[in-house]
Design a protein around this motif. Structure first.
Motif, PDB file in Angstrom:
ATOM      1  N   ARG A  37      39.157  35.745  38.777  1.00 55.70           N
ATOM      2  CA  ARG A  37      39.599  36.840  37.915  1.00 55.70           C
ATOM      3  C   ARG A  37      38.529  37.218  36.895  1.00 55.70           C
ATOM      4  N   THR A  90      37.482  40.994  36.645  1.00 61.97           N
ATOM      5  CA  THR A  90      37.837  41.762  35.454  1.00 61.97           C
ATOM      6  C   THR A  90      36.629  42.530  34.926  1.00 61.97           C
ATOM      7  N   GLN A 121      43.232  45.297  34.475  1.00 61.41           N
ATOM      8  CA  GLN A 121      42.495  44.040  34.485  1.00 61.41           C
ATOM      9  C   GLN A 121      42.489  43.379  33.118  1.00 61.41           C
ATOM     10  N   THR A 178      46.593  35.914  32.370  1.00 70.48           N
ATOM     11  CA  THR A 178      46.111  34.656  32.945  1.00 70.48           C
ATOM     12  C   THR A 178      45.980  33.594  31.860  1.00 70.48           C
ATOM     13  N   VAL A 216      49.296  36.025  41.185  1.00 75.03           N
ATOM     14  CA  VAL A 216      48.272  36.540  42.095  1.00 75.03           C
ATOM     15  C   VAL A 216      48.866  36.891  43.451  1.00 75.03           C
TER      16      VAL A 216
END
Length: 536
Positions: A46, A50, A248, A255, A269
């Motif tokens: 990620r 991102t 994002q 997250t 996810v």
């Protein structure tokens, strides 16, 4: 080429990528489930993802494309090539220093910014740091590839940039298949996947680089200089990057929050992978095609054409997105069970991921509409207003996620995401209307409620059908039985939706026929560009 055909070109390539993505996630679910290595890999991946959305796709699909198209119109292909070389030199230098800095600071970034919850698990923390260190150069590859994709889109060559992401999934599927064949343990699979991501970045960059050369533009590496064009790009790109990467930004923050609970990151996810199918096929296709088309119409002073482009794009997105949202809402568990429930992915994981997916279904129209509304600002070189609205939605998302996570876990984070998405969509639309940038379209206003009714009827029918077919859709049924039953439900749902959409007047054959035949107004020389064979 008509607007809908351009949507279909990009959407079709994106669909191929998403299908391979499903296969990838199916293999990954079987190999890793929602265990610690899955959490570590998904969290590490990620980070470059991102940054890619923030500083690559968001910036260059919104700021670079209008400026590059303007250079083509004002100074021809030679001027556009010089501009692209100036940008390439600056971008390459920034990415080089950013990559070095991030690699050195990776332990701090993981511990303090991305996954503070992993600090209590030394093995998971160490794996996350190592995976992220291996994968982070993927950002540099994809940022340069995004710039070249913007050039291709401005030249009406959409296919190469849309098909390149397929190779990420193809490579990772190959890695997972080899790991399964070789009997690798979970940590070895994580290492293999991380190196596979880096290899995929190099392959995707090579694809668009060759496509740009085939289009007649050869980019040389220049000494980085802040020319007037580059400064203008940076002024537009910073807020555009934040705006284009709002999803994002929310995912990265979420997250961080989700890392406090084992399995929460991976559950989000897996649900996101399914929800990204309609979002990618419809939303990304519309955003990719609409921006250069809208920019050309506004430069030509054709305000009626610009208004028509926006209205038809919204009409197209809602026509296809509303039934997808309804289906995700009422049959999320059977979808998750068929795609992921095997190996280390348990029935309990299916329930959790299915619930998250149903929540995402409620937010799907909002996120697709955001992609249709934002080009209305970017095409007018206004990147500040969407950035402000993006910041507001981030505040909404973070506040709600922190409030809901202690009681609802990952489902609370999903709820915060979709509420923030709807806030962003409403603010964008209201501002376009208030500024007079959204033409009033009575046929569109009358069709939308009819499409909603058609989708609601389809959802009700699916709800009762899922209950009636509970046994062939259950975990106890053979995989083939579940697949046939679910595919039959999808086919029946499509028949019901389209039948009621046409019967109620939400859609018509004349509307579709006009969309397929209609050509967007182009800049001088567009026909010549479109007539060239697409070497990509």
């Amino acid at each position: 080429m008509s607007l809908v055909k351009k949507f279909a070109t990009v959407g079709g390539a994106t669909l191929g990528s998403r299908i391979f993505g499903f296969v990838r996630e199916t293999f990954m679910a079987a190999a890793l489930g929602t265990g610690p290595v899955a959490d570590a890999f998904n969290t590490a991946f990620r980070l470059p993802n991102t940054f890619r959305r923030l500083f690559a796709e968001g910036a260059f699909n919104s700021a670079f494309v209008p400026l590059f198209a303007k250079e083509i119109e004002a100074r021809g292909m030679d001027g556009a090539r010089r501009f692209s070389e100036e940008v390439f030199g600056v971008l390459f230098t920034v990415l080089l220093f950013l990559t070095i800095a991030m690699e050195l600071a990776m332990p701090f970034i993981v511990r303090e910014l991305i996954a503070p919850g992993f600090a209590n698990d030394p093995a998971k923390f160490a794996s996350t740091v190592t995976f992220a260190t291996i994968m982070f150069p993927y950002l540099a590859c994809m940022s340069l590839a995004a710039m070249m994709a913007g050039m291709l889109n401005s030249l009406h060559r959409y296919f190469a940039a849309a098909i390149a992401p397929v190779f990420l999934n193809v490579i990772l599927i190959g890695v997972l298949a080899y790991a399964w064949y070789g009997g690798q343990d979970a940590i070895a699979v994580g290492y293999s996947l991380s190196w596979g991501v880096l290899a995929a970045g190099l392959v995707q960059l090579a694809i668009v680089w060759f496509a740009v050369r085939s289009a007649g533009i050869r980019i040389g590496l220049r000494r980085p200089r802040l020319t007037a064009n580059v400064r203008r790009l940076l002024v537009l790109a910073l807020p555009a990057a934040i705006t284009g990467g709002i999803t994002q930004i929310n995912l990265l923050i979420n997250t961080n929050i989700a890392s406090a609970k084992s399995g929460a990151v991976s559950s989000l996810v897996y649900a996101d992978r399914i929800y990204q199918l309609p979002l990618g096929v419809v939303g990304i296709a519309v955003a990719t095609v609409l921006l250069p088309e809208l920019s050309r119409a506004l430069r030509a002073g054709n305000l009626s054409e610009a208004s028509n482009l926006q209205n038809r794009s919204v009409e197209f997105t809602l026509f296809l997105t509303l039934p997808a949202a309804a289906a995700l809402l009422v049959m999320s568990e059977p979808i998750v069970r068929l795609l992921f429930e095997r190996g280390k992915f348990s029935q309990e994981s299916t329930v959790v991921v299915g619930h998250i997916l149903a929540i995402y279904g409620l937010g799907l129209p909002a996120f697709v509409l955001i992609k249709a509304f934002i080009p209305g600002f970017f095409a007018r070189e206004d990147t500040r207003t969407p950035m402000i609205f993006a910041a507001i939605s981030v505040v909404v998302n973070v506040s709600l996620a922190l409030t809901l996570f202690p009681t609802l876990a990952a489902s609370g984070i999903a709820t915060a995401e979709i509420i923030a998405g709807w806030v962003n969509a409403v603010l964008l639309f209201a501002t376009l209307v208030w500024r007079g940038h959204w033409g009033r379209d009575i046929p569109l206003l009358t069709r939308i409620p009819r499409l909603v009714i058609a989708a609601a009827i389809m959802a009700a029918a699916l709800h009762f059908a899922v209950q009636w077919l509970a046994v062939p859709l259950s975990s106890a049924a053979p995989l083939l039985t579940r697949a046939i039953t679910l595919c039959g439900l999808v086919a029946a749902a499509m028949v019901i939706y389209f039948a009621f959409a046409f019967a109620l007047g939400g859609a018509s054959l004349g509307m579709i026929r006009r969309s397929l035949k209609r050509r967007a107004a182009g800049a001088p020389g567009e026909a010549a560009v479109n007539q060239e064979p697409d070497a990509s």
